[in-house]
Design a protein around this motif. Structure first.
Motif, PDB file in Angstrom:
ATOM      1  N   ARG A 397       0.827  -1.211   0.000  1.00 14.15           N
ATOM      2  CA  ARG A 397       0.000   0.000   0.000  1.00 14.15           C
ATOM      3  C   ARG A 397       0.856   1.254   0.000  1.00 14.15           C
ATOM      4  N   GLY A 398       2.041   1.162   0.591  1.00 10.04           N
ATOM      5  CA  GLY A 398       2.792   2.394   0.824  1.00 10.04           C
ATOM      6  C   GLY A 398       4.241   2.384   0.369  1.00 10.04           C
ATOM      7  N   TYR A 399       4.767   1.254  -0.081  1.00 15.00           N
ATOM      8  CA  TYR A 399       6.167   1.211  -0.523  1.00 15.00           C
ATOM      9  C   TYR A 399       6.218   0.789  -1.979  1.00 15.00           C
ATOM     10  N   ASP A 400       6.862   1.619  -2.782  1.00 10.15           N
ATOM     11  CA  ASP A 400       6.970   1.425  -4.219  1.00 10.15           C
ATOM     12  C   ASP A 400       8.130   0.451  -4.488  1.00 10.15           C
ATOM     13  N   CYS A 401       7.773  -0.769  -4.875  1.00 12.19           N
ATOM     14  CA  CYS A 401       8.762  -1.795  -5.247  1.00 12.19           C
ATOM     15  C   CYS A 401       9.872  -1.959  -4.204  1.00 12.19           C
ATOM     16  N   MET A 402       9.430  -2.174  -2.978  1.00 15.78           N
ATOM     17  CA  MET A 402      10.374  -2.309  -1.857  1.00 15.78           C
ATOM     18  C   MET A 402      11.396  -3.417  -2.112  1.00 15.78           C
ATOM     19  N   GLU A 403      10.893  -4.579  -2.567  1.00 12.06           N
ATOM     20  CA  GLU A 403      11.834  -5.706  -2.687  1.00 12.06           C
ATOM     21  C   GLU A 403      12.836  -5.455  -3.818  1.00 12.06           C
ATOM     22  N   GLY A 404      12.372  -4.816  -4.900  1.00 14.64           N
ATOM     23  CA  GLY A 404      13.279  -4.521  -6.019  1.00 14.64           C
ATOM     24  C   GLY A 404      14.376  -3.567  -5.575  1.00 14.64           C
ATOM     25  N   LYS A 405      13.988  -2.532  -4.836  1.00  8.47           N
ATOM     26  CA  LYS A 405      14.984  -1.548  -4.381  1.00  8.47           C
ATOM     27  C   LYS A 405      15.983  -2.204  -3.424  1.00  8.47           C
TER      28      LYS A 405
END
Ligand code: EPU
Length: 434
Positions: A397-405
């Motif tokens: 909901r709140g983190y844009d592509c957390m795992e990719g970053k």
């Protein structure tokens, strides 16, 4: 349903770019409704709260055209209705911004009450107080909030508590009201200033955003604008905590260092090195992490939205830390999960006592809200062994592509699909967002 699988123990190194701020974007997108012309909004984060916001706009007949990964053309000239139904409103807490925006545009709004939420009581009495001061009548029935005003007139609004949502909603409703509105005891968060800047770019006359008195002189019309959402201060803070927890060394780009001041000060106290540049910061750890006491407070105090992430960092520090949560009644939901990973935390009401153990161990855990999920990711990155985090829809909901970053920074994190054995009630579509 997806989960994150993290093999912990890797130092984060390299560079990461922060996305646009969730809590600014979810107000700026509805604010476009107030304009008589299309707007172009840039630096919009790819997160599910934004997707829901865009879906609500489309359902109202607003034109939404993506112009690239993080840029949208929003055309409100074709808007057909002033209703946000239960089915969409319950999916996102911030759907309440459609109240102020629709009221400001049509002198009426019909929006479902935002759904249940995991942070304790989240009343909207101050939002309603502001709308009433501007001349709107409200009626709550069948889970819907109906607002209606013959004419909106500027007035004095004094908030009994410092509230981000009601401050933004009062600005949205007052921007085209006749005469002067003065909001006292206003919230001062960076996203308040960002919304005011956007409205002013469209031709509004708002002064004082970022202080506790905001003055709004009503204008008759707002025009189109091109506007870029500010970087997400909490995403930046979350990466700062993740870098520190893994004793890494990372350049965090696209930030406004001033917005990070309260986080930076505490992290430095904990033993984290931080070097500030114009629009980036370098974060690294080359010594021991030590205890700190933290009290959450409205901006410019330490943000509640960073409480769980810094608490996780403090489980890895030497000594006993005390965290006091002053904004939300129930924001220690992540503590039981961290205990499963070996953390020594005792919660008593709004105070958490953290005995730093210096290490965490991987375990299967569950995210119970957005920032709790972020805390578990940080814990998983620092822990020995494997951590599996379920209910990651909260995080998305709140983190844009957390795992990719994180992968770019050297983390071993994968998103894995798991068979969905749960009912719709417990799925992404059944819970209210933060
Ligand atoms: N409050 C009232 N009456 C109201 C409104 C608020 O009593 O009418 C109280 C709340 O119960 C709370 C305090 O005032 O104790 C502050 O609430 P606020 O209105 O500031 O919170 P919000 O607008 O609902 C936003 C963020 C939250 C963030 C808070 C505080 C959005 C969409 N949400 O919520 O973000 O924690 O401000 O900074 O902007 C998150 O991003 O993880 C998140 C939860």
């Amino acid at each position: 349903m997806d989960k994150f699988v993290i093999k912990g123990g890797r130092r984060l190194t390299g560079e990461v770019t922060i996305s646009g701020a969730k809590n600014a974007a979810v107000a700026i997108l509805p604010a476009v409704i107030l304009s008589d012309e299309p707007c172009i909004i840039e630096n919009v984060p790819s997160i599910s709260d934004v997707n829901i916001c865009l879906r609500i706009l489309k359902e109202m007949g607003v034109g939404v055209v993506p112009l690239g990964k993080d840029t949208y053309k929003i055309d409100p000239t074709s808007i057909r209705n002033f209703v946000v139904p239960y089915e969409t409103a319950r999916k996102m807490r911030a759907s309440y911004y459609f109240l102020g925006a629709l009221l400001g545009r049509f002198n009426k709004a019909r929006v479902s009450m935002p759904g249940g939420c995991p942070l304790g009581a989240r009343p909207i009495d101050q939002h309603l107080k502001a709308f009433a001061a501007l001349g709107a009548e409200y009626n709550l029935s069948q889970g819907m909030i109906d607002l209606k005003a013959a004419k909106l007139r500027g007035n004095q609004i004094f908030f009994d508590v410092v509230t981000v949502g009601a401050t933004m909603n009062a600005m949205l409703a007052a921007v085209k009201a006749e005469g002067l509105t003065v909001i006292e005891n206003a919230a001062k968060e960076p996203h308040i200033v960002d919304l005011a800047n956007f409205l002013n770019t469209m031709g509004a006359n708002i002064m004082g955003a970022g202080t506790d008195v905001i003055k709004i002189r009503g204008v008759q019309k707002l025009h189109g604008a091109v506007y870029s959402v500010i970087p997400d201060q909490i995403e930046a803070g979350t990466f700062m905590a993740a870098v520190a927890a893994t004793k890494g060394d990372v350049l965090i780009k696209n930030v406004i260092p001033k917005h990070l001041e309260s986080i930076t000060k505490k992290m430095e106290k904990i033993g984290v090195n931080i070097e500030q540049f114009d629009d980036s910061i370098r974060v690294w750890v080359d010594g021991p992490l030590v205890k700190a006491n933290i009290k959450t407070a409205p901006h410019p105090g330490f943000p509640t939205d960073m409480q769980s992430q810094i608490a996780t960092l403090l489980t890895l520090a030497e000594g006993t830390s005390i965290i006091t949560e002053n904004i939300w009644e129930q924001r220690f939901g992540y503590v039981d999960e961290l205990r499963r990973m070996g953390a020594d935390i005792t919660v008593n009401g709004k105070v958490a006592l953290i005995e730093g153990t210096g290490k965490l161990m991987g375990a299967p855990v569950k995210a119970c809200d957005l920032r709790a999920g972020a805390a578990l990711i940080i814990a998983g990155l620092a822990a020995s062994g494997v951590t599996e985090i379920e209910d990651i829809f909260h995080i998305e909901r709140g983190y844009d592509c957390m795992e990719g970053k994180l992968r770019q920074l050297g983390a071993d994190i994968e998103k894995v699909s798991i068979p969905d054995t749960k009912s719709e009630k417990n799925s992404e579509h059944g819970k209210a967002a933060v």
